[in-house]
Design a protein around this motif. Structure first.
Motif, PDB file in Angstrom:
ATOM      1  N   UNK A  22     -17.484   5.027  -8.504  1.00 13.08           N
ATOM      2  CA  UNK A  22     -18.743   5.566  -9.948  1.00 13.08           C
ATOM      3  C   UNK A  22     -19.783   4.739  -9.900  1.00 13.08           C
ATOM      4  N   UNK A  23     -19.621   3.420  -9.887  1.00 17.12           N
ATOM      5  CA  UNK A  23     -20.758   2.566  -9.853  1.00 17.12           C
ATOM      6  C   UNK A  23     -21.577   2.647  -8.658  1.00 17.12           C
ATOM      7  N   UNK A  24     -20.769   2.745  -7.471  1.00 21.09           N
ATOM      8  CA  UNK A  24     -21.675   2.997  -6.364  1.00 21.09           C
ATOM      9  C   UNK A  24     -21.553   1.682  -5.565  1.00 21.09           C
ATOM     10  N   UNK A  25     -20.910   0.861  -5.631  1.00 18.02           N
ATOM     11  CA  UNK A  25     -20.818  -0.509  -5.102  1.00 18.02           C
ATOM     12  C   UNK A  25     -19.374  -0.672  -4.203  1.00 18.02           C
ATOM     13  N   UNK A  26     -19.868  -0.406  -2.800  1.00 23.29           N
ATOM     14  CA  UNK A  26     -18.561  -0.643  -1.879  1.00 23.29           C
ATOM     15  C   UNK A  26     -18.090  -1.948  -1.755  1.00 23.29           C
ATOM     16  N   UNK A  27     -18.972  -2.864  -2.036  1.00 24.20           N
ATOM     17  CA  UNK A  27     -18.191  -4.132  -2.194  1.00 24.20           C
ATOM     18  C   UNK A  27     -17.167  -4.424  -2.925  1.00 24.20           C
ATOM     19  N   UNK A  28     -17.116  -3.320  -4.195  1.00 18.83           N
ATOM     20  CA  UNK A  28     -15.626  -3.692  -5.175  1.00 18.83           C
ATOM     21  C   UNK A  28     -14.849  -3.014  -4.151  1.00 18.83           C
ATOM     22  N   UNK A  29     -14.833  -2.106  -3.356  1.00 20.31           N
ATOM     23  CA  UNK A  29     -13.717  -1.435  -2.760  1.00 20.31           C
ATOM     24  C   UNK A  29     -13.064  -2.548  -1.744  1.00 20.31           C
ATOM     25  N   UNK A  30     -14.015  -3.139  -1.092  1.00 18.33           N
ATOM     26  CA  UNK A  30     -13.670  -4.178  -0.025  1.00 18.33           C
ATOM     27  C   UNK A  30     -12.882  -5.392  -0.649  1.00 18.33           C
ATOM     28  N   UNK A  31     -13.633  -5.963  -1.498  1.00 18.78           N
ATOM     29  CA  UNK A  31     -13.039  -6.986  -2.232  1.00 18.78           C
ATOM     30  C   UNK A  31     -11.601  -6.653  -2.874  1.00 18.78           C
ATOM     31  N   UNK A  32     -11.451  -5.662  -3.406  1.00 20.66           N
ATOM     32  CA  UNK A  32     -10.000  -5.151  -3.894  1.00 20.66           C
ATOM     33  C   UNK A  32      -8.988  -5.014  -2.656  1.00 20.66           C
ATOM     34  N   UNK A  33      -9.548  -4.405  -1.712  1.00 16.38           N
ATOM     35  CA  UNK A  33      -8.712  -4.359  -0.661  1.00 16.38           C
ATOM     36  C   UNK A  33      -8.242  -5.725   0.115  1.00 16.38           C
ATOM     37  N   UNK A  34      -9.102  -6.529   0.065  1.00 18.34           N
ATOM     38  CA  UNK A  34      -9.047  -8.119   0.560  1.00 18.34           C
ATOM     39  C   UNK A  34      -7.965  -8.803  -0.243  1.00 18.34           C
ATOM     40  N   UNK A  35      -8.174  -8.570  -1.399  1.00 18.60           N
ATOM     41  CA  UNK A  35      -7.540  -9.416  -2.457  1.00 18.60           C
ATOM     42  C   UNK A  35      -6.093  -8.907  -2.960  1.00 18.60           C
ATOM     43  N   UNK A  36      -6.277  -7.591  -3.243  1.00 19.68           N
ATOM     44  CA  UNK A  36      -4.807  -6.982  -3.873  1.00 19.68           C
ATOM     45  C   UNK A  36      -3.950  -6.272  -3.042  1.00 19.68           C
ATOM     46  N   UNK A  37      -4.484  -5.704  -2.090  1.00 16.25           N
ATOM     47  CA  UNK A  37      -3.746  -4.644  -1.031  1.00 16.25           C
ATOM     48  C   UNK A  37      -2.413  -5.059  -0.841  1.00 16.25           C
ATOM     49  N   UNK A  38      -2.480  -6.309  -0.002  1.00 21.14           N
ATOM     50  CA  UNK A  38      -1.484  -7.163   0.688  1.00 21.14           C
ATOM     51  C   UNK A  38      -0.324  -7.493  -0.128  1.00 21.14           C
ATOM     52  N   UNK A  39      -0.475  -8.172  -1.265  1.00 24.02           N
ATOM     53  CA  UNK A  39       0.504  -8.701  -2.226  1.00 24.02           C
ATOM     54  C   UNK A  39       1.165  -7.263  -3.107  1.00 24.02           C
ATOM     55  N   UNK A  40       0.210  -6.217  -3.227  1.00 21.73           N
ATOM     56  CA  UNK A  40       0.839  -5.108  -3.799  1.00 21.73           C
ATOM     57  C   UNK A  40       1.706  -4.586  -3.045  1.00 21.73           C
ATOM     58  N   UNK A  41       1.450  -4.340  -1.716  1.00 21.67           N
ATOM     59  CA  UNK A  41       2.294  -3.587  -0.603  1.00 21.67           C
ATOM     60  C   UNK A  41       3.506  -4.422  -0.506  1.00 21.67           C
ATOM     61  N   UNK A  42       3.359  -5.468  -0.568  1.00 21.84           N
ATOM     62  CA  UNK A  42       4.545  -6.560  -0.242  1.00 21.84           C
ATOM     63  C   UNK A  42       5.475  -6.356  -1.544  1.00 21.84           C
ATOM     64  N   UNK A  43       4.915  -6.180  -2.574  1.00 19.50           N
ATOM     65  CA  UNK A  43       6.001  -6.144  -3.761  1.00 19.50           C
ATOM     66  C   UNK A  43       6.620  -4.628  -3.760  1.00 19.50           C
ATOM     67  N   UNK A  44       5.865  -3.943  -3.520  1.00 20.11           N
ATOM     68  CA  UNK A  44       6.252  -2.336  -3.379  1.00 20.11           C
ATOM     69  C   UNK A  44       7.532  -2.312  -2.334  1.00 20.11           C
ATOM     70  N   UNK A  45       7.335  -3.235  -1.174  1.00 19.30           N
ATOM     71  CA  UNK A  45       8.417  -3.162  -0.187  1.00 19.30           C
ATOM     72  C   UNK A  45       9.837  -3.817  -0.744  1.00 19.30           C
ATOM     73  N   UNK A  46       9.396  -4.916  -1.410  1.00 19.67           N
ATOM     74  CA  UNK A  46      10.544  -5.815  -1.945  1.00 19.67           C
ATOM     75  C   UNK A  46      11.276  -4.920  -3.143  1.00 19.67           C
ATOM     76  N   UNK A  47      10.301  -4.156  -3.836  1.00 12.28           N
ATOM     77  CA  UNK A  47      11.024  -3.261  -5.004  1.00 12.28           C
ATOM     78  C   UNK A  47      11.887  -2.287  -4.592  1.00 12.28           C
TER      79      UNK A  47
END
Length: 66
Positions: A22-47
């Motif tokens: 919505x804001x038009x900042x691709x850097x937000x998408x990249x930062x979220x992917x780099x910081x939160x994606x791996x821990x979130x996916x790991x928690x999903x796998x463990x759950x």
């Protein structure tokens, strides 16, 4: 605990991506992917593994609908 982390991480990832689009900042998408994606996916796998283990260890069966 892992379920809560997985759901919260997924919520932040999805709505952060929506905000970035919505804001038009691709850097937000990249930062979220780099910081939160791996821990979130790991928690999903463990759950998922813990849920399977609990179901298997308890001796209960999943009823099929139909």
């Amino acid at each position: 605990m892992f379920l809560l982390a997985f759901v919260a991480g997924g919520f932040v990832l999805v709505f952060g991506q929506v905000l970035g689009i919505i804001v038009g900042h691709g850097s937000i998408l990249i930062e979220l992917e780099e910081t939160l994606a791996t821990p979130t996916y790991m928690c999903a796998a463990i759950a998922g593994l813990l849920a399977f283990t609990e179901l298997y260890a308890s001796g209960r069966t999943v009823k099929e609908e139909g």
